[in-house]
Design an enzyme around this catalytic site. Structure first.
Site, PDB file in Angstrom:
ATOM      1  N   ASP A  34       0.860  -1.176   0.000  1.00  0.00           N
ATOM      2  CA  ASP A  34       0.000   0.000   0.000  1.00  0.00           C
ATOM      3  C   ASP A  34       0.896   1.226   0.000  1.00  0.00           C
ATOM      4  OD1 ASP A  34      -2.187   1.940   0.677  1.00  0.00           O
ATOM      5  OD2 ASP A  34      -3.293   0.084   0.978  1.00  0.00           O
ATOM      6  N   VAL A  55       1.171   1.418  -6.918  1.00  0.00           N
ATOM      7  CA  VAL A  55       0.855   0.459  -7.978  1.00  0.00           C
ATOM      8  C   VAL A  55       0.989   1.051  -9.374  1.00  0.00           C
ATOM      9  CG1 VAL A  55      -0.651  -0.937  -6.533  1.00  0.00           C
ATOM     10  CG2 VAL A  55      -1.629   0.956  -7.871  1.00  0.00           C
ATOM     11  N   THR A 110     -16.000   1.533   3.002  1.00  0.00           N
ATOM     12  CA  THR A 110     -14.551   1.625   3.087  1.00  0.00           C
ATOM     13  C   THR A 110     -14.171   3.085   3.313  1.00  0.00           C
ATOM     14  OG1 THR A 110     -14.067   2.098   0.756  1.00  0.00           O
ATOM     15  CG2 THR A 110     -14.401  -0.228   1.356  1.00  0.00           C
ATOM     16  N   TYR A 131     -13.561   6.862 -13.645  1.00  0.00           N
ATOM     17  CA  TYR A 131     -13.662   5.662 -12.829  1.00  0.00           C
ATOM     18  C   TYR A 131     -14.381   4.545 -13.563  1.00  0.00           C
ATOM     19  CZ  TYR A 131     -14.653   2.761  -8.718  1.00  0.00           C
ATOM     20  OH  TYR A 131     -14.740   1.721  -7.821  1.00  0.00           O
TER      21      TYR A 131
END
Length: 270
Positions: free
Chosen positions: A41, A64, A190, A155
């Site tokens: 992360d 990432v 989340t 997105y």
């Protein structure tokens, strides 16, 4: 209470976005089912609880969107535990905006994080799995791969790309004993979705469209994700599993009241 099956005893897994949300839930579940895990992360992977400590878990920092991070994640797993049997590409995020208003930098941020990050992860995960002759990759896409959303163009495009990238990976890697599947979650509680839960009207609009009447908890995504990576799903390849409380059958709410009007239109003379 979910009965654990210990399906990952002797297996090694890597997880991106492992510090919170779905990634953290997947990491906890993997460890509980006997896996050795390397979690990556942007920040050091967080509160896994007192039962989940080294030597079965390694936390690394990584971005990432950078290929070196994808390489490091796999290399760390191989150096520490000897293999990569399962990979979960979870890291994601978004910057919202209507198409005519969205800054190029915000498009790039979202698409790089959600799509490029999965591509780079798959690239290096699959290389290791090809050496082994076995492996399973699970990518976290979204219900929005199928359903458009006001002010969500970057997105939804990126998540649709993740779904098709997963299918293409299944096609390319099957001959090497590697399976690739995608999870398409609906609304999940989340840290990244906190803005919806902090707005009672927005949350009510979502819940009114979800037949089950509530968002998912991260653990409810982790279970299906582990299934797809397990031997129980040994003949499941190139699949997209909706985990959305039947939201896809009822349609997405109109988010314009919560996003506001298109800005460019308001600045343009008649």
């Amino acid at each position: 209470m979910i009965a654990l099956q210990n399906r990952f005893a002797g297996k090694v897994a890597v997880v991106t976005g492992a510090a919170s949300g779905i990634g953290l839930a997947i990491t906890r579940r993997l460890l509980a089912e006997g896996a050795k895990v390397v979690g990556a992360d942007l920040r050091a992977t967080g509160d896994l609880g007192p039962d989940f400590v080294a030597p079965d878990f390694v936390a690394i920092e990584g971005d990432v969107t950078q290929e070196t991070s994808a390489e490091t994640l796999v290399a760390t797993a191989v150096d520490r535990f000897g293999a990569v049997h399962a990979a979960f590409n979870v890291a994601g995020g978004a910057r919202a905006g209507y198409i005519v208003d969205l800054a190029e930098a915000d498009w790039d941020f979202t698409v790089d994080l959600c799509l490029k990050g999965v591509f780079l992860g798959m690239k290096h995960q699959a290389r290791q799995m090809m050496r082994q002759g076995t492996g399973a990759i699970v990518n976290i896409a979204s219900l929005n791969a199928h359903v458009p959303m006001h002010a969500g163009s970057a997105y939804v495009a990126a998540k649709a790309g993740v779904e098709m990238l997963s299918r293409n990976g299944a096609l390319e890697f099957a001959e090497f004993g590697i399976r690739v599947n995608a999870i398409l979650p609906g609304l999940v509680r989340t840290p990244l979705t906190r803005r919806h839960f902090d707005n009672p009207d927005a949350l009510a609009a979502f819940e009114a469209r979800i037949p089950m009447g509530r968002p998912a908890q991260p653990e409810e995504i982790a279970g299906p994700a582990l299934y797809l990576a397990s031997d129980d799903a040994g003949y499941v390849n190139g699949a997209s599993l909706l985990v959305d409380g039947a939201w896809a059958v009822s349609g997405y709410p109109d988010m314009r009241p919560f996003r506001g009007p298109i800005g460019w239109n308001q600045r343009t003379s008649p």
